[in-house]
Design an enzyme around this catalytic site. Sequence first.
Site: not given
Ligand code: RFL
Ligand code: PHB
Length: 390
Positions: A72, A201, A293, A297, A385
């Site tokens: 993108h 957005y 989110p 990042k 971004y």
């Molecule tokens: P995770 O993905 O939370 O993985 C952690 C893992 O550890 C396990 N765990 C354990 N295992 C053993 N013993 C324990 N006591 C444990 N406790 C936990 C868990 O089961 C899990 O499998 O962390 P990690 O790997 O650091 O990854 C981080 C990302 O997942 C997170 O930052 C992103 O998803 C955030 N995020 C976004 N990030 C972006 O860069 N771009 C995006 O567009 C974006 N969109 C988002 C997002 C997060 C969202 N939510 C739901 C918070 C959109 C949303 C809606």
């Molecule tokens: C997503 O596609 O889940 C998404 C994209 C951009 C954001 C947050 C979530 O800023």
Amino acid sequence: MRTSVAIIGAGPSGLLLSQLLHLQGIGNVVLERRSQDYVLGRIRAGVLETGMADLLRRAGAGKRMDAEGEIHEGIEIAFGGSCHRIHFADLLDGKTVMVYGQTELTRDLYEARAAMDGIVIHGAEDVAPHDIKTDTPYLTYTKDGRNHRVVCDFIIACDGFHGVGRSAIPPDILKTFERVYPFGWLGLLSDTPPVADELIYSYHERGFALCSLRSRTRSRYYIQVGQDESLEAWSDDRFWDELKRRLPQDIASGLVTGPSIEKSIAPLRSFVAEPMRHGRLFLAGDAGHIVPPTGAKGLNLAASDIQYLSEGLIAHYKSGDESGLNQYSDRALARIWKAERFSWWMTMLLHQFPQNGAFGQRIQNAELEYLFSSRAALTSVAENYVGLPY
Ligand code: RFL
Ligand code: PHB
């Protein structure tokens, strides 16, 4: 069991680190509390900075992303009834982002781990770090009712915000910084074509909305909802109706709706833990920091942590050079705080804050109008971004 590096958590941080170390011949084990199906059932991020995409390729897990992910060149910000584009490629000499789901990326990392016979233990309960201030730390856990011990050189907590790793750092050493926002995001995933080619957005008086996508046939939408909103209160019809109201009319009229395949509410939070190392325990990814989110990042910060940490560990094992490990926390935090600032700013810009009154709303409007009247301001948003340099 004895290994060099014990990793807690099989999210993107843990799997990526495991893969990068294994490729350099550094033994490691990943302990994950959940099942692989559960991990792959979580719907999260969608936008990857170039640094994250490059790291995935270097980990030998970038093939499907390159085939199926979308490049993108910009995003749209909707306000005042129309969309306004931030064209990264034009503002920043061709820079872009990759749109590819975290679920797919995690699946690709799992496959890469399996292809190398990497050890990922699922269903590991009561994982606990011990002796982290000594040269012989170890982890204990239980699985299927039996107790196990992993003796190692380093413990890496990649166990997300609710993990156990961070609490192994004594409270008199660990400093935390937190802001909880008074709303959440209700997200819906559907097998419908995305409403637009790029992410939209939307700033709207009824609340923020985001139109994102996973492919040409799968869409991801979010709307700002109250902090205590219950999922049951939101039928698919109610969601689509509310989303349409928060989008410019020409966009809303082109929205294709359909049954949800996933729907969830995520709270919005900013959080940083300092330092990210104590003795032989290191924090990486969401275990050390959370961003709302809005700036896309979270996953991308996990990638820069893993880049710095893998460099430090590889230098330690290859040449006994400790400088990368010693600098890890400061180096990672310098980038984290800039992403925290940007994510906070995007959140403050685009959401409704009734408690800030009419003054707050006028300031948000002025900020949006200024942004689209100034190439300098647009360039600053674009630069953040697409991702600040590592
Ligand atoms: P995770 O993905 O939370 O993985 C952690 C893992 O550890 C396990 N765990 C354990 N295992 C053993 N013993 C324990 N006591 C444990 N406790 C936990 C868990 O089961 C899990 O499998 O962390 P990690 O790997 O650091 O990854 C981080 C990302 O997942 C997170 O930052 C992103 O998803 C955030 N995020 C976004 N990030 C972006 O860069 N771009 C995006 O567009 C974006 N969109 C988002 C997002 C997060 C969202 N939510 C739901 C918070 C959109 C949303 C809606
Ligand atoms: C997503 O596609 O889940 C998404 C994209 C951009 C954001 C947050 C979530 O800023």
